[in-house]
Structure formats: structure tokens, C-alpha cells
Write an enzyme that holds these catalytic residues in place. Sequence first.
Site, PDB file in Angstrom:
ATOM      1  N   CYS A   1       0.812  -1.225   0.000  1.00  0.00           N
ATOM      2  CA  CYS A   1       0.000   0.000   0.000  1.00  0.00           C
ATOM      3  C   CYS A   1       0.841   1.269   0.000  1.00  0.00           C
ATOM      4  O   CYS A   1       0.334   2.353  -0.273  1.00  0.00           O
ATOM      5  CB  CYS A   1      -0.935   0.013   1.212  1.00  0.00           C
TER       6      CYS A   1
ATOM      7  N   HIS B   1      -3.348   6.905   3.249  1.00  0.00           N
ATOM      8  CA  HIS B   1      -3.776   5.639   2.640  1.00  0.00           C
ATOM      9  C   HIS B   1      -5.146   5.269   3.201  1.00  0.00           C
ATOM     10  O   HIS B   1      -5.402   5.410   4.398  1.00  0.00           O
ATOM     11  CB  HIS B   1      -2.748   4.547   2.944  1.00  0.00           C
TER      12      HIS B   1
ATOM     13  N   ASN C   1     -10.167  -0.396   0.321  1.00  0.00           N
ATOM     14  CA  ASN C   1      -8.710  -0.291   0.318  1.00  0.00           C
ATOM     15  C   ASN C   1      -8.197  -0.736  -1.061  1.00  0.00           C
ATOM     16  O   ASN C   1      -8.279  -1.917  -1.390  1.00  0.00           O
ATOM     17  CB  ASN C   1      -8.155  -1.174   1.440  1.00  0.00           C
TER      18      ASN C   1
HETATM   19  O1  UT7 Z   1      -3.680  -1.659   3.806  1.00  0.00           O
HETATM   20  C1  UT7 Z   1      -2.683  -1.597   4.783  1.00  0.00           C
HETATM   21  C2  UT7 Z   1      -2.606  -2.809   5.649  1.00  0.00           C
HETATM   22  N1  UT7 Z   1      -3.833  -3.205   6.280  1.00  0.00           N
HETATM   23  C3  UT7 Z   1      -4.372  -2.519   7.309  1.00  0.00           C
HETATM   24  O2  UT7 Z   1      -3.944  -1.458   7.663  1.00  0.00           O
HETATM   25  C4  UT7 Z   1      -5.536  -3.178   8.019  1.00  0.00           C
HETATM   26  C5  UT7 Z   1      -5.525  -2.813   9.468  1.00  0.00           C
HETATM   27  N2  UT7 Z   1      -6.556  -3.500  10.217  1.00  0.00           N
HETATM   28  C6  UT7 Z   1      -7.877  -3.188  10.147  1.00  0.00           C
HETATM   29  O3  UT7 Z   1      -8.285  -2.325   9.425  1.00  0.00           O
HETATM   30  C7  UT7 Z   1      -8.790  -3.917  11.104  1.00  0.00           C
HETATM   31  O4  UT7 Z   1      -8.027  -4.639  12.043  1.00  0.00           O
HETATM   32  C8  UT7 Z   1      -9.809  -4.865  10.393  1.00  0.00           C
HETATM   33  C9  UT7 Z   1     -10.871  -4.051   9.668  1.00  0.00           C
HETATM   34  C10 UT7 Z   1      -9.068  -5.763   9.418  1.00  0.00           C
HETATM   35  C11 UT7 Z   1     -10.513  -5.724  11.433  1.00  0.00           C
HETATM   36  O5  UT7 Z   1     -11.120  -4.929  12.427  1.00  0.00           O
HETATM   37  P1  UT7 Z   1     -10.918  -5.268  13.977  1.00  0.00           P
HETATM   38  O6  UT7 Z   1     -11.714  -4.291  14.730  1.00  0.00           O
HETATM   39  O7  UT7 Z   1      -9.438  -5.330  14.252  1.00  0.00           O
HETATM   40  O8  UT7 Z   1     -11.612  -6.679  14.096  1.00  0.00           O
HETATM   41  P2  UT7 Z   1     -10.974  -8.077  14.539  1.00  0.00           P
HETATM   42  O9  UT7 Z   1     -10.079  -8.607  13.489  1.00  0.00           O
HETATM   43  O10 UT7 Z   1     -10.419  -7.957  15.929  1.00  0.00           O
HETATM   44  O11 UT7 Z   1     -12.267  -8.987  14.606  1.00  0.00           O
HETATM   45  C12 UT7 Z   1     -13.326  -8.723  15.541  1.00  0.00           C
HETATM   46  C13 UT7 Z   1     -14.429  -9.737  15.315  1.00  0.00           C
HETATM   47  C14 UT7 Z   1     -13.950 -11.178  15.263  1.00  0.00           C
HETATM   48  O12 UT7 Z   1     -14.912 -11.999  15.895  1.00  0.00           O
HETATM   49  P3  UT7 Z   1     -14.692 -12.486  17.411  1.00  0.00           P
HETATM   50  O13 UT7 Z   1     -13.425 -13.264  17.402  1.00  0.00           O
HETATM   51  O14 UT7 Z   1     -14.620 -11.255  18.236  1.00  0.00           O
HETATM   52  O15 UT7 Z   1     -15.925 -13.301  17.662  1.00  0.00           O
HETATM   53  C15 UT7 Z   1     -13.941 -11.469  13.773  1.00  0.00           C
HETATM   54  O16 UT7 Z   1     -14.118 -12.837  13.502  1.00  0.00           O
HETATM   55  O17 UT7 Z   1     -15.078  -9.470  14.080  1.00  0.00           O
HETATM   56  C16 UT7 Z   1     -15.135 -10.680  13.317  1.00  0.00           C
HETATM   57  N3  UT7 Z   1     -15.089 -10.345  11.901  1.00  0.00           N
HETATM   58  C17 UT7 Z   1     -16.192 -10.073  11.179  1.00  0.00           C
HETATM   59  N4  UT7 Z   1     -17.506 -10.051  11.505  1.00  0.00           N
HETATM   60  C18 UT7 Z   1     -18.382  -9.711  10.538  1.00  0.00           C
HETATM   61  C19 UT7 Z   1     -14.000 -10.230  11.105  1.00  0.00           C
HETATM   62  N5  UT7 Z   1     -14.385  -9.877   9.868  1.00  0.00           N
HETATM   63  C20 UT7 Z   1     -15.741  -9.777   9.880  1.00  0.00           C
HETATM   64  C21 UT7 Z   1     -16.706  -9.440   8.917  1.00  0.00           C
HETATM   65  N6  UT7 Z   1     -17.996  -9.409   9.297  1.00  0.00           N
HETATM   66  N7  UT7 Z   1     -16.361  -9.124   7.656  1.00  0.00           N
END
Ligand code: UT7
Length: 327
Positions: A113, A254, A284
Amino acid sequence: MRRAQIVGTGSAVPGKVLTNFQLEKIVDTSDEWIRVRTGIRRRHIAEEGTTSATLAADAARKAMDDAGITPQEVDLILVATVTPDMAFPSTACLVQEMIGAINASAMDMSVGCSGFIYGLATADSFIFSSKYENILVIGVEILSRITDWTDRNTCVLFGDGAGAVVVRANNNGNKGIISTYTKSDGSLGKLLMLPGGGSKHPTSYQTVAQKMHYIKMQGHDLFKPAILSMVEATSYILEKSGLTSRDIDLLIPHQANIRIVEAVAKKLRVPMEKVYVNLDEYGNTSAASIPIALDEARRKGLIKTGDLVMMVAFGAGLTWGSVLVRF
Ligand code: UT7
């Protein structure tokens, strides 16, 4: 002082749109989860037949039109992408042929990115050293082709698109790139990768069965490094240039996640009115996100002559960086 000036911008985004509601039918997710956790509502998806090179060429033509230069005047084409048309020849060489830039050199940059920022920093150095006069810097991705559409952790995040700029040597005046900053930390590379298809795991039935040809991301572990590194990159340039965040007229970060963007703006004390955000529309788009946003901001009249624009990115590698430009 000789400076690298951005004299033209262009972007190309596929017409086909995929909404959060459509994604609800593909994986176990909801519009609300995606909006609240990421800020994304829609993303654009390339149609069959569209490739990174064709999208990049479209964006490049618009940027050259905007700059008022012919393809023959382009000395160098830099294409930042993690979704090249193929391993080789480079997408930059494919673009060169498509746009007829017969006098140019061309190469790809694989920086995730942060690719467009690294591209601008590279163009700046080539121009500062008087090697080249006109450089096309392009960020392009067709992430939909390396996305696992059964993985809700990643498939809701990404989109396709291309953005391009023409960077030209400006021997008089203060318009142009003021400063650049680039940094990497390979020790955290495993947090975001596409493991299959290279020399380590050549494509085989096994790599395909194990879905190694798709993006693997530990998004949660990237969240904090993304914020901290983008704040670091921006602060470094401001300090080096004797400026403060109050001097920034427009911040173009970004576009990965609205929560990351807001946290970066808050830490830098830049009000959100001065931050360009379009991730609700495109998701993204990796290396394409900043040049698409820059082109949109210019076309909306949000960047006036004399404005200071800070661009900052973070991505796979890990890599991060920033570029400060006087328009
Ligand atoms: O492009 C440059 C590099 N990438 C980034 O900068 C990405 C940086 N990270 C992020 O933007 C965020 O961490 C994400 C958007 C990827 C994820 O958000 P988060 O608040 O960190 O969520 P998480 O990964 O901690 O997941 C929370 C919960 C999980 O369920 P449990 O374990 O709490 O029951 C996931 O399984 O949300 C669940 N989950 C979803 N639920 C519904 C993960 N993806 C989804 C989804 N829909 N699409």
C-alpha cells in the site's frame, strides 16, 4: 532549486460496484459491521478483460492530458502494484506499450500500500539528480483477483482502481515535492502477504488447494503499527521542513480503515475537514488509494495553488512513508 512538481493527475476506476449488502450474500458479514469497523460502503471491481495494465494506462493517459504532455515526452514509468498482469514483463512495460511512451524506461515497484509514496520518492530523486525531466508514477491494483471471496476477514476490505501523476522537473519556484520519507520493517512481513506463486512456493495443485494465491492478513495486528508508522512518517517530514501540522492544507492518507485515518489525524492534530477520505466508495485499493484520492481532491477544487498537501501510507513489507508537496 530544482524540484519535482506534480503537473497532472488522473484516475481510472472500474464501473462495476460491489456493496456491503451484496457481500452479506457471499460471506457471514453485515453492512453494519463493515461500516462501523472500516468505514467502507462500496468497492469497485474490475470486469473480466480489465487488467492492472489497462487500468493503469487509462489513468496515465488522463494524467498526461492533464499535464499537457505527449507520451513521447515521458522519460520513466514507475508502476506501484502487488497485482501485476504477470510476473514479467513488468506492468510498467505493458503500460509503456499501451500508451506509446516509446522514449521511456519502465519498471514496477512492489511496496504494498506504500507503493505510490515510494514511487513519488523515487521520481523525486531521479528528477533532483537531473537524470529525468518527466516521470509517470502510477499506483494500480486489481485486488479482487487475489482476494479469497470466502474469507470475511479480508474480502470486505479491498477494491480495484488506478491513479497516476505526471511529475516534472521545475527549475524555478517553490512548487513541487518538498520532502519524502520511506521506511520498512521486514521482520513484520508475515502479517500481510501473498505466500504462493513465487520461488518459495511455486504454484502447484497443493498451493492452490491451500489458497496460497490469496491475500493473508492479520488485520488486527496491523492496526496499531499502521497508526504509529503513519504518524511517525508525517511528523518526521514536518519537523525536517520546519513546519507543524497546522501548516498542512490537505492530508491524504492511505485509505485502509476510517478508524486508522481518524486516529492518525487525531494524533497529528489535523482536523478531519482537512483529511481526504474516499474509502467509503472504493475500500482499500492499496497502491492506488492515494493517487485516486489526490486526483479526486484536485478535480473537486480542494487543492489550490500554494497549498501544502501531505500524503502518507502504510502497507505490506511492512513499509511506510510520506511525501509533502507544495501545489
Ligand atoms: O492496507 C494496509 C494494511 N492493512 C491494514 O492497515 C488493516 C488494518 N486493520 C484493520 O483495518 C482492522 O483490524 C480490520 C478491519 C481488518 C478488522 O477490524 P478489527 O476491529 O481489528 O476486528 P478483529 O479482526 O479484531 O475482529 C473482531 C471480530 C472477530 O470476531 P470475534 O473473534 O470477536 O468473535 C472477527 O471474527 O469481528 C469478526 N469479523 C467479522 N464479523 C463480521 C471479522 N471480519 C468480519 C466481517 N464481518 N467481515
